[in-house]
Each structure stands twice: as C-alpha cells, then as structure tokens.
Design a protein around this motif. Structure first.
Motif, PDB file in Angstrom:
ATOM      1  N   GLU A 120       0.663  -1.068   0.020  1.00 49.99           N
ATOM      2  CA  GLU A 120      -0.047  -0.039  -0.093  1.00 49.99           C
ATOM      3  C   GLU A 120       0.768   1.161  -0.038  1.00 49.99           C
ATOM      4  OE1 GLU A 120      -3.944   1.716   2.203  1.00 49.99           O
ATOM      5  OE2 GLU A 120      -2.582   0.353   3.220  1.00 49.99           O
ATOM      6  N   GLN A 121       0.447   2.235  -0.877  1.00 42.45           N
ATOM      7  CA  GLN A 121       1.148   3.559  -0.960  1.00 42.45           C
ATOM      8  C   GLN A 121       1.214   3.992   0.659  1.00 42.45           C
ATOM      9  OE1 GLN A 121       0.602   6.127  -4.012  1.00 42.45           O
ATOM     10  NE2 GLN A 121       1.662   7.941  -2.915  1.00 42.45           N
ATOM     11  N   ALA A 122       2.567   4.204   1.067  1.00 36.78           N
ATOM     12  CA  ALA A 122       3.038   4.631   2.459  1.00 36.78           C
ATOM     13  C   ALA A 122       3.099   6.257   2.504  1.00 36.78           C
ATOM     14  CB  ALA A 122       4.350   4.065   2.678  1.00 36.78           C
ATOM     15  N   VAL A 123       3.390   7.094   1.786  1.00 40.95           N
ATOM     16  CA  VAL A 123       3.588   8.290   1.909  1.00 40.95           C
ATOM     17  C   VAL A 123       2.612   9.240   0.865  1.00 40.95           C
ATOM     18  CG1 VAL A 123       5.731   8.030   2.825  1.00 40.95           C
ATOM     19  CG2 VAL A 123       5.591   8.454   0.392  1.00 40.95           C
ATOM     20  N   PRO A 124       2.522  10.514   1.007  1.00 43.15           N
ATOM     21  CA  PRO A 124       1.777  10.966  -0.002  1.00 43.15           C
ATOM     22  C   PRO A 124       2.439  11.311  -1.334  1.00 43.15           C
ATOM     23  CG  PRO A 124       2.074  12.432   2.059  1.00 43.15           C
ATOM     24  CD  PRO A 124       2.601  11.109   2.391  1.00 43.15           C
ATOM     25  N   VAL A 125       1.920  11.400  -2.314  1.00 44.81           N
ATOM     26  CA  VAL A 125       2.228  11.152  -3.714  1.00 44.81           C
ATOM     27  C   VAL A 125       3.323  12.598  -3.745  1.00 44.81           C
ATOM     28  CG1 VAL A 125       1.535  11.631  -6.165  1.00 44.81           C
ATOM     29  CG2 VAL A 125      -0.055  10.494  -4.514  1.00 44.81           C
TER      30      VAL A 125
END
Length: 140
Positions: free
Chosen positions: A131-136
C-alpha cells in the motif's frame, strides 16, 4: 522502474507496458487495465522467477513492512508490503484492489507484484501486495 531495497543486488526492476513475452524477457510488465504507479487503484506488475532475467526470483524474501518504490516520469511513489500470499494460477482477484480490502488502509493506492510459485513451476502464484505509504510525490 521498481526499486526494492530488501532484494539487495537485484533491487532495480524495469517495468514495461504491454503484455508480451518480449516485455517479460526484458524485466516485468504492467498488467493492462490496472492503475499506474501513484494513481488510485491497484498497479499490478508481473515477472518471471526463473527465466531470464528473473526479476522476481527473490520475491519470496520480502516481509510485511518492506519498502517498494515505483518511479515513472511523473514521480516516485513509496509503498509498504502489507501482505504476501500464495494463490492459484487462475485467481484473477489479484488485479482487483478491493479483493484485499480488509487488509488495507485508506490510501486507495496499491502495488501488487505477481510471479509463479514455487520456483521452477507455474502451478501457483506468489502475490506481494503493498500500500502506498507516503503522500504522492509526483504530479498526480
């Protein structure tokens, strides 16, 4: 490009567009119809474990929490592994971002890596979900 630090020397993996054997011979390929890196949805990449260049040979070494970076012309996106599972070779749920919904948080941005399992066989699939862990960090 994918960068998977836990894989050491084999941590840089090219991802090609197009569902062809040529793409798999070069690295891995982005499954058509799935999200691009950093976009909402599920970015799915498939690669071989035992035939050239075998970019996903050591995928079984990943653990929950390991970092995976996906980079394209728009930016670099960091994901954290949330699940590793073995499934049947006919399980098409792996491309659906909602199929693992109870394991995921609220980012709505996922990366799924898929390869054959066990080594030397195509009987099953090894699936790594992150899952994406940090802001884009890109333009999206």
């Amino acid at each position: 490009m994918l960068h998977i630090p836990a894989l050491g020397a084999k941590s840089e993996i090219a991802v090609y567009e197009g569902r062809t054997e040529e793409s798999l011979d070069l690295g891995s390929w982005h499954y058509p119809g799935t999200a691009s890196a950093g976009e909402p949805g599920n970015f799915v990449a498939l690669g071989h474990r035992t035939t050239r260049p075998a970019p996903f040979h050591d995928l079984h070494l990943l653990k929950r929490g390991d970092r995976i970076e996906a980079a394209d012309s728009a930016g670099t996106y960091t994901y954290k592994v949330v699940e590793i599972r073995v499934t049947s070779s006919s399980d098409r749920r792996i491309v659906d971002p909602g199929s693992f919904g109870t394991l995921r948080g609220s980012s709505g941005r996922y990366l799924t890596l898929v390869t054959c399992h066990p080594l030397g066989s195509s009987a099953k699939r090894l699936v790594v979900v992150a899952e994406q862990a940090v802001p884009v960090s890109g333009k999206r």
